[in-house]
Scaffold this active site. Sequence first.
Site, PDB file in Angstrom:
ATOM      1  N   HIS A   1      -9.830   1.395   4.692  1.00  0.00           N
ATOM      2  CA  HIS A   1      -8.564   1.569   5.427  1.00  0.00           C
ATOM      3  C   HIS A   1      -8.815   2.540   6.588  1.00  0.00           C
ATOM      4  O   HIS A   1      -9.609   3.473   6.465  1.00  0.00           O
ATOM      5  CB  HIS A   1      -7.490   2.113   4.486  1.00  0.00           C
TER       6      HIS A   1
ATOM      7  N   ASN B   1       0.863  -1.187   0.000  1.00  0.00           N
ATOM      8  CA  ASN B   1       0.000   0.000   0.000  1.00  0.00           C
ATOM      9  C   ASN B   1       0.899   1.237   0.000  1.00  0.00           C
ATOM     10  O   ASN B   1       1.471   1.588   1.025  1.00  0.00           O
ATOM     11  CB  ASN B   1      -0.891  -0.032   1.258  1.00  0.00           C
TER      12      ASN B   1
ATOM     13  N   GLY C   1       2.191   2.263  11.041  1.00  0.00           N
ATOM     14  CA  GLY C   1       3.253   3.268  10.989  1.00  0.00           C
ATOM     15  C   GLY C   1       3.900   3.562  12.329  1.00  0.00           C
ATOM     16  O   GLY C   1       4.610   4.562  12.482  1.00  0.00           O
TER      17      GLY C   1
ATOM     18  N   GLU D   1      -5.826  -4.845  10.528  1.00  0.00           N
ATOM     19  CA  GLU D   1      -4.843  -3.791  10.755  1.00  0.00           C
ATOM     20  C   GLU D   1      -5.181  -3.009  12.027  1.00  0.00           C
ATOM     21  O   GLU D   1      -5.947  -2.025  11.955  1.00  0.00           O
ATOM     22  CB  GLU D   1      -4.847  -2.807   9.578  1.00  0.00           C
TER      23      GLU D   1
ATOM     24  N   SER E   1       2.931  -1.924  10.342  1.00  0.00           N
ATOM     25  CA  SER E   1       4.378  -1.947  10.612  1.00  0.00           C
ATOM     26  C   SER E   1       5.063  -3.251  10.200  1.00  0.00           C
ATOM     27  O   SER E   1       6.007  -3.686  10.856  1.00  0.00           O
ATOM     28  CB  SER E   1       4.657  -1.661  12.086  1.00  0.00           C
TER      29      SER E   1
ATOM     30  N   GLU F   1      -7.230   4.952   7.677  1.00  0.00           N
ATOM     31  CA  GLU F   1      -7.029   6.369   7.352  1.00  0.00           C
ATOM     32  C   GLU F   1      -8.267   6.944   6.662  1.00  0.00           C
ATOM     33  O   GLU F   1      -8.627   8.102   6.858  1.00  0.00           O
ATOM     34  CB  GLU F   1      -5.774   6.532   6.474  1.00  0.00           C
TER      35      GLU F   1
ATOM     36  N   LYS G   1      -0.010   4.236  -0.288  1.00  0.00           N
ATOM     37  CA  LYS G   1      -0.733   5.417   0.224  1.00  0.00           C
ATOM     38  C   LYS G   1      -0.543   6.579  -0.770  1.00  0.00           C
ATOM     39  O   LYS G   1      -0.512   6.328  -1.967  1.00  0.00           O
ATOM     40  CB  LYS G   1      -0.255   5.751   1.637  1.00  0.00           C
TER      41      LYS G   1
HETATM   42  P1  PGA Z   1       2.516   0.515   7.686  1.00  0.00           P
HETATM   43  O1  PGA Z   1       1.082   0.757   6.996  1.00  0.00           O
HETATM   44  O2  PGA Z   1       3.040  -0.799   7.159  1.00  0.00           O
HETATM   45  O3  PGA Z   1       3.330   1.670   7.256  1.00  0.00           O
HETATM   46  O4  PGA Z   1       2.279   0.459   9.157  1.00  0.00           O
HETATM   47  C1  PGA Z   1       0.178  -0.284   6.803  1.00  0.00           C
HETATM   48  C2  PGA Z   1      -1.125   0.264   6.264  1.00  0.00           C
HETATM   49  O5  PGA Z   1      -1.564   1.337   6.696  1.00  0.00           O
HETATM   50  O6  PGA Z   1      -1.749  -0.336   5.373  1.00  0.00           O
END
Ligand code: PGA
Length: 224
Positions: free
Chosen positions: A86, A7, A156, A150, A187, A88, A9
């Site tokens: 997601h 991903n 992150g 997740e 992460s 976010e 983003k």
């Molecule tokens: P990350 O993000 O691996 O940077 O923690 C995962 C995600 O938000 O899909």
Amino acid sequence: MKIIIGNWKMNGTPEMVDMFTKGLNQVETSNKIVLCPPMELLGYFRNFKHALGAQNCSYSTEGAFTGETSAASLRRIGCEYVMLGHSERRKLFAETSDVILHKWKAALKEKLTPIVCVGESDKQDWINELGRQLCIFLEKDLSSTIMAYEPVWCIGTGEAPSSEQMIKSIEFIKKVVKPAGVVYGGSVNVGNYKSILTTPRLDGVLVGGASLRLEDFSEIARYA
Ligand code: PGA
């Protein structure tokens, strides 16, 4: 065979697309690799040997929806997958479960494989929060849907749930909604992917930050 999803983003450039196309095309693996770049970069992927996914889609097919992209457009541009819900998007763009359900229906109609993200923001109340997010999919046919577990506090941050919590969550998701597969995200990096991918009944990983580094993502993609 594991599903390894990247991903990006809101990151990446056409130059990065070229670099990843060349690099990932050389990766020999039996795993399923799915790369989800931002919408505007999808068209730059030519001769990409792996699968492409979008990070979102509209719940509607066409019309007066300024700034949105339909599932049909994603199909046309070469996507086979679409991420939905997601954290976010839930948090920053106020996406509700109801909206996510509509997007899920729109994606299936275009034969895109939805990757539905769920995960608790509250460490203490995790199983209830997960249950609430899964509620909308009760009695639905998820045989061609992937669920991504997740936990929001792991995205992150470098944190990860205990293997006990991970196992319980995967079991819970599989029991409640019976998806085609469950992947873990939050992460995931070159230091922890091997131990994460040995979690019983886990079908793959969703990689955010580390998917922006070709060497790291290629290594994770080669997992055997
Ligand atoms: P990350 O993000 O691996 O940077 O923690 C995962 C995600 O938000 O899909």
